[in-house]
Design an enzyme around this catalytic site. Structure first.
Site, PDB file in Angstrom:
ATOM      1  N   SER A   1      -6.140 -58.236-144.573  1.00 27.96           N
ATOM      2  CA  SER A   1      -6.425 -59.120-143.175  1.00 27.96           C
ATOM      3  C   SER A   1      -7.150 -58.396-142.059  1.00 27.96           C
ATOM      4  O   SER A   1      -6.981 -57.197-141.905  1.00 27.96           O
ATOM      5  CB  SER A   1      -5.001 -59.377-142.509  1.00 27.96           C
ATOM      6  OG  SER A   1      -4.296 -60.131-143.296  1.00 27.96           O
TER       7      SER A   1
ATOM      8  N   HIS B   1      -9.079 -64.034-145.446  1.00 28.70           N
ATOM      9  CA  HIS B   1      -9.424 -63.517-146.806  1.00 28.70           C
ATOM     10  C   HIS B   1     -10.503 -64.255-147.480  1.00 28.70           C
ATOM     11  O   HIS B   1     -10.089 -65.509-148.090  1.00 28.70           O
ATOM     12  CB  HIS B   1      -7.998 -63.370-147.575  1.00 28.70           C
ATOM     13  CG  HIS B   1      -6.938 -62.488-147.283  1.00 28.70           C
ATOM     14  ND1 HIS B   1      -6.909 -61.359-147.880  1.00 28.70           N
ATOM     15  CD2 HIS B   1      -5.996 -62.528-146.267  1.00 28.70           C
ATOM     16  CE1 HIS B   1      -5.918 -60.513-147.241  1.00 28.70           C
ATOM     17  NE2 HIS B   1      -5.265 -61.181-146.168  1.00 28.70           N
TER      18      HIS B   1
ATOM     19  N   ASN C   1       1.164 -55.139-135.549  1.00 28.51           N
ATOM     20  CA  ASN C   1       2.360 -55.319-134.590  1.00 28.51           C
ATOM     21  C   ASN C   1       3.332 -54.427-135.060  1.00 28.51           C
ATOM     22  O   ASN C   1       3.482 -53.927-135.903  1.00 28.51           O
ATOM     23  CB  ASN C   1       2.676 -56.950-135.034  1.00 28.51           C
ATOM     24  CG  ASN C   1       3.113 -56.998-136.634  1.00 28.51           C
ATOM     25  OD1 ASN C   1       2.301 -57.211-137.256  1.00 28.51           O
ATOM     26  ND2 ASN C   1       4.437 -56.952-136.714  1.00 28.51           N
TER      27      ASN C   1
ATOM     28  N   TYR D   1       3.136 -64.020-152.535  1.00 23.20           N
ATOM     29  CA  TYR D   1       3.971 -65.081-151.654  1.00 23.20           C
ATOM     30  C   TYR D   1       3.150 -66.599-151.883  1.00 23.20           C
ATOM     31  O   TYR D   1       3.457 -67.654-151.526  1.00 23.20           O
ATOM     32  CB  TYR D   1       3.964 -64.865-150.258  1.00 23.20           C
ATOM     33  CG  TYR D   1       2.865 -64.659-149.423  1.00 23.20           C
ATOM     34  CD1 TYR D   1       2.068 -65.659-149.197  1.00 23.20           C
ATOM     35  CD2 TYR D   1       2.537 -63.295-149.039  1.00 23.20           C
ATOM     36  CE1 TYR D   1       0.868 -65.415-148.360  1.00 23.20           C
ATOM     37  CE2 TYR D   1       1.498 -63.030-148.269  1.00 23.20           C
ATOM     38  CZ  TYR D   1       0.536 -64.023-147.930  1.00 23.20           C
ATOM     39  OH  TYR D   1      -0.732 -63.904-147.349  1.00 23.20           O
ATOM     40  N   GLU D   2       1.852 -66.235-152.462  1.00 23.16           N
ATOM     41  CA  GLU D   2       1.029 -67.728-152.782  1.00 23.16           C
ATOM     42  C   GLU D   2       1.507 -68.410-154.060  1.00 23.16           C
ATOM     43  O   GLU D   2       1.127 -69.508-154.131  1.00 23.16           O
ATOM     44  CB  GLU D   2      -0.421 -67.425-152.716  1.00 23.16           C
ATOM     45  CG  GLU D   2      -1.059 -66.896-151.401  1.00 23.16           C
ATOM     46  CD  GLU D   2      -2.498 -66.487-151.359  1.00 23.16           C
ATOM     47  OE1 GLU D   2      -3.262 -67.157-151.450  1.00 23.16           O
ATOM     48  OE2 GLU D   2      -2.456 -65.259-151.054  1.00 23.16           O
TER      49      GLU D   2
ATOM     50  N   HIS E   1      -2.073 -63.116-152.639  1.00 24.43           N
ATOM     51  CA  HIS E   1      -0.636 -62.288-152.559  1.00 24.43           C
ATOM     52  C   HIS E   1       0.229 -63.110-153.451  1.00 24.43           C
ATOM     53  O   HIS E   1       0.264 -64.038-153.588  1.00 24.43           O
ATOM     54  CB  HIS E   1      -0.166 -62.536-150.859  1.00 24.43           C
ATOM     55  CG  HIS E   1      -1.103 -61.795-150.018  1.00 24.43           C
ATOM     56  ND1 HIS E   1      -2.220 -62.486-149.675  1.00 24.43           N
ATOM     57  CD2 HIS E   1      -1.041 -60.769-149.353  1.00 24.43           C
ATOM     58  CE1 HIS E   1      -3.047 -61.660-148.754  1.00 24.43           C
ATOM     59  NE2 HIS E   1      -2.119 -60.653-148.661  1.00 24.43           N
TER      60      HIS E   1
ATOM     61  N   HIS F   1       1.123 -65.092-137.092  1.00 22.26           N
ATOM     62  CA  HIS F   1      -0.044 -64.678-137.821  1.00 22.26           C
ATOM     63  C   HIS F   1      -1.134 -64.375-136.882  1.00 22.26           C
ATOM     64  O   HIS F   1      -2.135 -63.571-137.082  1.00 22.26           O
ATOM     65  CB  HIS F   1      -0.148 -65.765-138.972  1.00 22.26           C
ATOM     66  CG  HIS F   1      -1.347 -65.378-139.876  1.00 22.26           C
ATOM     67  ND1 HIS F   1      -1.554 -64.212-140.688  1.00 22.26           N
ATOM     68  CD2 HIS F   1      -2.588 -66.210-140.211  1.00 22.26           C
ATOM     69  CE1 HIS F   1      -2.657 -64.058-141.375  1.00 22.26           C
ATOM     70  NE2 HIS F   1      -3.133 -65.322-141.130  1.00 22.26           N
TER      71      HIS F   1
ATOM     72  N   ALA G   1      -3.028 -55.261-143.480  1.00 22.71           N
ATOM     73  CA  ALA G   1      -2.297 -55.514-142.292  1.00 22.71           C
ATOM     74  C   ALA G   1      -0.974 -55.172-142.251  1.00 22.71           C
ATOM     75  O   ALA G   1      -0.492 -55.558-143.355  1.00 22.71           O
ATOM     76  CB  ALA G   1      -2.478 -56.598-141.613  1.00 22.71           C
TER      77      ALA G   1
ATOM     78  N   MET H   1       3.031 -57.092-146.817  1.00 27.27           N
ATOM     79  CA  MET H   1       3.361 -58.077-147.879  1.00 27.27           C
ATOM     80  C   MET H   1       2.454 -57.805-149.177  1.00 27.27           C
ATOM     81  O   MET H   1       2.024 -59.059-149.941  1.00 27.27           O
ATOM     82  CB  MET H   1       3.278 -59.413-147.435  1.00 27.27           C
ATOM     83  CG  MET H   1       4.296 -59.973-146.204  1.00 27.27           C
ATOM     84  SD  MET H   1       3.831 -61.438-145.630  1.00 27.27           S
ATOM     85  CE  MET H   1       5.035 -61.480-144.142  1.00 27.27           C
ATOM     86  N   SER H   2       1.582 -56.813-149.091  1.00 24.41           N
ATOM     87  CA  SER H   2       0.786 -56.496-150.238  1.00 24.41           C
ATOM     88  C   SER H   2       0.680 -55.158-150.633  1.00 24.41           C
ATOM     89  O   SER H   2       1.524 -54.657-150.607  1.00 24.41           O
ATOM     90  CB  SER H   2      -0.818 -57.306-149.598  1.00 24.41           C
ATOM     91  OG  SER H   2      -1.115 -56.089-148.631  1.00 24.41           O
TER      92      SER H   2
HETATM   93  N1  HPA Z   1       5.773 -57.840-141.683  1.00 22.99           N
HETATM   94  C1  HPA Z   1       4.915 -58.058-143.062  1.00 22.99           C
HETATM   95  N2  HPA Z   1       3.539 -58.022-142.967  1.00 22.99           N
HETATM   96  C2  HPA Z   1       2.951 -58.134-142.036  1.00 22.99           C
HETATM   97  C3  HPA Z   1       3.297 -57.724-140.603  1.00 22.99           C
HETATM   98  C4  HPA Z   1       4.760 -57.480-140.556  1.00 22.99           C
HETATM   99  O1  HPA Z   1       5.330 -57.219-139.439  1.00 22.99           O
HETATM  100  N3  HPA Z   1       2.336 -57.542-139.800  1.00 22.99           N
HETATM  101  C5  HPA Z   1       1.486 -57.836-140.433  1.00 22.99           C
HETATM  102  N4  HPA Z   1       1.587 -58.073-141.654  1.00 22.99           N
END
Ligand code: HPA
Length: 274
Positions: A29, A60, A233, A84-85, A82, A245, A112, A209-210
């Site tokens: 990301s 992406h 974040n 989750y897709e 990912h 997001h 990210a 998540m990756s």
């Molecule tokens: N959690 C999971 N995946 C992320 C986050 C998060 O806080 N920020 C960016 N990708």
């Protein structure tokens, strides 16, 4: 599975006239556009490569660029699919295994992530030193592909120490060097504050998540791996605000210059050393 990987390999082999590719980087990301720093020798959309999954998430692109860095061919994969897709985890690592067959020995992953460690702030770039897989899944589940690696591969040093040392050196020109342990959650919901607290208690510094499936498959195939998180974040509960997001993409965009400057130099050094 091996038929799929061979098919993807044959397709790319034809495009690059059977040349060896040394290094591969996957842009997560906000890192998209990095490939524009180079004159591409070839550019192909994932959708045109057999068995490559097309990412459905904003930020992406789903594009492969083959470039030359210090006279070594480097594959830049802009965007990833990912877990989750909804894809089978084994399909997510087809690009890793394809490029392993094409000769790639160095893999760089970027993502990210949410920051847990109180030494991080949004915009920081963190070199991943190890990971914790909290999903209960693994890309090596299923019949072992013996030509890549053993049934029970060692994972005591997934993220190559030499690459981490190089990253520390190169970061001097770009940002304060930080390292951390990445905990992989499936998503797509962000973590709860209790989950983040749990991850913190078991030693994680980052959540995301990756990256982990790719790192496992690459290590299985004998690649040297390094991975970098852009902290977009503070993780849920560490941050007082709800997560979204758009904010992740916005912070990634703001910090991308810094990460790209570092990455250009890192790739150049890497392709000299190896
Ligand atoms: N959690 C999971 N995946 C992320 C986050 C998060 O806080 N920020 C960016 N990708």
């Amino acid at each position: 599975m091996i038929e799929k990987i061979n098919e993807s390999k044959a397709f790319i082999d034809k495009v690059i006239s059977n040349k060896k590719i040394e290094t591969m980087i996957i842009l997560g990301s906000g890192m998209g556009g990095f490939e524009e720093n180079y004159e591409p020798m070839h550019q192909i959309d994932y959708k045109d490569i057999p068995n490559f999954l097309t990412p459905s998430v904003e930020g992406h692109a789903g594009k492969l660029s083959i470039v030359s860095i210090n006279e070594k061919l480097t594959a830049i994969l802009s965007g990833r699919a990912h877990y989750y897709e909804g894809y089978p985890i084994q399909d997510l690592v087809i690009p890793i295994r394809t490029f392993s067959l094409l000769g790639v020995q160095n893999l760089i992953l970027t993502n990210a992530a949410g920051g847990i460690s109180n030494t991080y702030e949004p915009g920081d770039i963190v070199s991943i030193s190890d990971h914790i897989n909290l999903t209960g899944n693994n890309p090596l589940i299923g019949k072992n592909l013996e030509n890549f690696g053993p049934r029970f591969p060692d994972m005591s040093e997934i993220y190559d120490k030499g690459f981490q040392k190089l990253a520390k050196e190169v970061s001097k020109n770009h940002f304060e060097f930080k390292t951390g342990i990445y905990a992989w959650f499936t998503g797509p919901s962000y973590e709860t504050p209790a989950e983040v607290q749990f991850a913190k208690n078991i030693g994680a510094d980052l959540v995301g998540m990756s990256t982990v499936p790719e790192a496992i498959a690459a290590k299985h195939a004998g690649m040297k791996v390094s991975a970098f998180s852009l902290v977009t974040n503070l993780a849920a509960g560490i941050s007082k605000n709800p997560l979204n997001h758009e904010e992740v993409v916005e912070i990634a965009d703001l910090s991308k210059q810094k990460l790209q400057g570092f990455m250009k130099e890192f790739l150049s050094e890497l392709n000299l050393d190896n």
